[in-house]
Design an enzyme around this catalytic site. Structure first.
Site, PDB file in Angstrom:
ATOM      1  N   ALA A 126      -0.763   1.893  16.006  1.00  0.00           N
ATOM      2  CA  ALA A 126      -0.600   0.947  17.156  1.00  0.00           C
ATOM      3  C   ALA A 126       0.082  -0.247  16.727  1.00  0.00           C
ATOM      4  O   ALA A 126       0.813  -0.679  17.784  1.00  0.00           O
ATOM      5  CB  ALA A 126      -2.080   0.837  17.734  1.00  0.00           C
ATOM      6  N   GLY A 127      -0.085  -0.727  15.729  1.00  0.00           N
ATOM      7  CA  GLY A 127       0.393  -1.916  15.537  1.00  0.00           C
ATOM      8  C   GLY A 127      -0.300  -3.240  15.812  1.00  0.00           C
ATOM      9  O   GLY A 127      -0.912  -3.197  16.834  1.00  0.00           O
TER      10      GLY A 127
ATOM     11  N   LEU B  54     -11.891   7.196   7.664  1.00  0.00           N
ATOM     12  CA  LEU B  54     -12.161   8.472   7.853  1.00  0.00           C
ATOM     13  C   LEU B  54     -12.634   8.585   9.261  1.00  0.00           C
ATOM     14  O   LEU B  54     -13.741   7.893   9.641  1.00  0.00           O
ATOM     15  CB  LEU B  54     -13.079   9.288   7.085  1.00  0.00           C
ATOM     16  N   GLU B  55     -12.260   9.360  10.343  1.00  0.00           N
ATOM     17  CA  GLU B  55     -12.604   9.744  11.728  1.00  0.00           C
ATOM     18  C   GLU B  55     -12.826  10.934  11.841  1.00  0.00           C
ATOM     19  O   GLU B  55     -11.855  11.949  11.758  1.00  0.00           O
ATOM     20  CB  GLU B  55     -11.660   8.870  12.607  1.00  0.00           C
TER      21      GLU B  55
ATOM     22  N   SER C  47      -6.206   2.324  16.837  1.00  0.00           N
ATOM     23  CA  SER C  47      -7.297   1.313  16.416  1.00  0.00           C
ATOM     24  C   SER C  47      -8.462   1.803  16.447  1.00  0.00           C
ATOM     25  O   SER C  47      -8.861   2.572  17.197  1.00  0.00           O
ATOM     26  CB  SER C  47      -7.103  -0.061  17.333  1.00  0.00           C
TER      27      SER C  47
ATOM     28  N   HIS D 173      -8.116   1.199   6.856  1.00  0.00           N
ATOM     29  CA  HIS D 173      -8.348   2.432   6.300  1.00  0.00           C
ATOM     30  C   HIS D 173      -9.659   3.090   6.956  1.00  0.00           C
ATOM     31  O   HIS D 173     -10.690   2.220   7.367  1.00  0.00           O
ATOM     32  CB  HIS D 173      -8.302   2.504   5.044  1.00  0.00           C
TER      33      HIS D 173
ATOM     34  N   SER E 272      -6.254   8.342  18.853  1.00  0.00           N
ATOM     35  CA  SER E 272      -5.135   8.681  17.859  1.00  0.00           C
ATOM     36  C   SER E 272      -4.579   9.825  18.538  1.00  0.00           C
ATOM     37  O   SER E 272      -4.764  10.280  19.303  1.00  0.00           O
ATOM     38  CB  SER E 272      -5.908   8.869  16.326  1.00  0.00           C
TER      39      SER E 272
ATOM     40  N   HIS F 246       3.994   4.620  13.368  1.00  0.00           N
ATOM     41  CA  HIS F 246       2.630   5.052  12.308  1.00  0.00           C
ATOM     42  C   HIS F 246       1.407   4.793  12.893  1.00  0.00           C
ATOM     43  O   HIS F 246       0.677   5.073  12.503  1.00  0.00           O
ATOM     44  CB  HIS F 246       2.925   4.498  10.845  1.00  0.00           C
TER      45      HIS F 246
ATOM     46  N   ASP G 283       0.934  -1.148   0.145  1.00  0.00           N
ATOM     47  CA  ASP G 283       0.053   0.011  -0.126  1.00  0.00           C
ATOM     48  C   ASP G 283       0.843   1.321   0.076  1.00  0.00           C
ATOM     49  O   ASP G 283       1.108   1.768   0.977  1.00  0.00           O
ATOM     50  CB  ASP G 283      -0.877  -0.051   1.223  1.00  0.00           C
TER      51      ASP G 283
END
Length: 477
Positions: A402-403, A205-206, A376, A203, A381, A400, A95
């Site tokens: 939480a993993g 939108l929040e 997540s 992915h 965030s 970048h 990606d």
């Protein structure tokens, strides 16, 4: 992970000494608890990356690192083309330029509560999301090539946003050196109807509210205050980026052997930077970066339209847009004290330039680059700032997100999407998604604790914590 193999470098830095074919040591930035929770495969992949030709200083892993394709996700490595350095499609990821952009709204949480449900429904109606989602744009061959060359600049010229947006995007919205001719017809075909779409997986939108400040000076520079509502968009280059990765990994497996590169793992397929294949991949990968920047710019326009329909006073100016999953040619001072042009692979890692860096917008020069960390689904965030001296620690890189803590299949066995949606709604977080399966795969507890991850990045000197963002609405792919 067994920490007995590691030497402690600091409170959140661990060295994997160079042994065997490793040309440089590995360094894992994480607390002891996060390191112990990592799979041993992370250390193995860090060591494998350290064996590649032309690698400089160390093979790094960020606090959110977990097992990936070839490179660990959360892996950072820089290569010197003049010393036989390589470029690896697996070191960028499929990606390409997946990233995050955050928008101001000028609203407070009280302004949003009255319209939270209709806004969630309208955003879900306006933002295409999910596996195979398509948008309203249908690009011709000429338009596709123009988009791949122009990135967000192309999108702005097409009416999706303004010039002001471009000053707050990495590379001012367009990476130079993109070569649409190096992108296969199949990759272009996959992307033709996918511009302005979120896609699936992690992915989103929040709509979020800033609920705590950790660095008041940086928060002011970023225009943020407690109670502010922001919008964050997390997505990438969709089918085009995935196809570029697929196409070039096939070629690089053969090319590595022909170049006499002994790969410890086939997934580390690579090509010398100065080779024809290496240059062709860089051209295609840069086109993929531009695709992602254009995609997020179009999604920004769609979000602005939705907000304007319900909240006419909201303008949604851009705070910042930063990518992960890239290979960037940058100037860095290596451990030997020499300034060099290096090809920095960041796979699931965010560029995090510190104060005073020449590439930062003037408004951020004194505090450092905004580092946008997605949590997540249903968890916080974060906004961080690049730390002073970060370029010397990991080439100006940070975590970048939480993993993942468990696989998607494991998450599906543990949670049901409908239950996750209901549980989050009870907490005041509205989820909209075309797939309950996708919601279950992305359940909050399928990821590491993002607060622990960003604290480790802060303590390691990679980036400073600035603000925490709590979700209110999540449009999930």
């Amino acid at each position: 992970m067994d920490t007995s193999r590691l030497k402690r470098r600091g409170p959140c830095a661990w060295e994997l000494p160079a042994t065997g074919r490793m040309r440089v040591p590995g360094v894992i930035f994480a607390s002891k608890e996060l390191v112990q929770e990592m799979d041993d495969k992370v250390a193995e992949q860090v060591a494998n990356v350290a064996s590649l030709p032309g690698i400089v200083d160390a093979s790094y892993a960020m606090p959110d690192a977990h097992w990936g394709y070839g490179f660990p996700i959360g892996g950072v490595a820089a290569f010197d083309a003049d010393e036989g350095g390589v470029v690896s499609a697996g070191g960028v990821g499929f990606d390409i330029s997946c990233g995050v952009r955050t928008l101001h709204t000028g609203l407070k949480e009280a302004d949003l509560r009255a319209v939270q449900k209709p806004l969630a429904d309208l955003l879900f109606a306006r933002i295409p999301a999910g596996v195979g989602s398509t948008g309203a744009l249908h690009l011709s061959a000429a338009e596709m090539d123009a988009m791949l060359r122009g990135g967000a600049r192309w999108a702005v010229k097409a009416g999706y946003g303004s010039e002001a947006d471009l000053t707050h995007i990495e590379e001012h919205g367009c990476v130079t050196g993109a070569d649409p001719a190096a992108v296969s017809d199949m990759a272009k075909k996959r992307q033709r109807d996918e511009m302005g779409t979120l896609g699936s997986g992690n992915h989103y939108l929040e709509v979020q509210v800033m609920d705590e400040v950790f660095d008041a000076v940086a928060a002011r520079a970023y225009g943020l205050a407690v109670g502010d509502v922001v919008v964050s968009i997390h997505c990438g280059s969709r089918g085009l980026g995935h196809q570029i990765g697929t196409d070039f990994l096939r070629e690089m497996v053969v090319a590595a052997s022909q170049a006499g590169i002994a790969l410890p793992d086939r997934e580390l397929a690579c090509a010398p930077i100065k080779s024809a294949l290496g240059q062709r991949y860089l051209g295609a990968m840069r086109a993929g970066i531009n695709c992602a920047l254009a995609n997020r710019q179009i999604l920004t326009h769609l979000a602005r339209e939705a907000f304007a329909a319900l909240l006419p006073g909201a303008r949604l100016p851009l705070l910042y847009d930063v990518s992960h999953n890239t290979c960037k040619e940058e100037t860095h001072t290596s451990a030997d004290g020499h300034k060099r042009r290096l090809f920095v692979h960041r796979k699931g890692a965010t560029r995090a330039f510190g104060p005073g860096h020449a590439e930062l917008p003037p408004a951020f020069g004194k505090v450092g680059q905004p580092v946008l960390i997605g949590g997540s689904m249903g968890t916080a965030s974060w906004i961080l700032a690049g730390a002073a001296g970060a370029e010397e620690r990991a080439f100006g890189s940070a975590c970048h997100g939480a993993g993942r803590a468990m696989s998607r299949n494991a998450a599906l066995r543990r949670w049901h999407g409908r239950d996750v949606v209901d549980e989050l709604a009870a907490k005041g977080i509205l989820i909209r998604s075309p797939s309950f399966r996708g919601v279950a795969e992305e359940a909050p507890l399928a990821y590491k604790d993002v607060a622990e991850v960003v604290e480790a990045a802060d303590r390691a000197g990679l980036a400073r914590r600035v603000a925490r963002l709590r979700p209110l609405i999540c449009i999930k792919g």
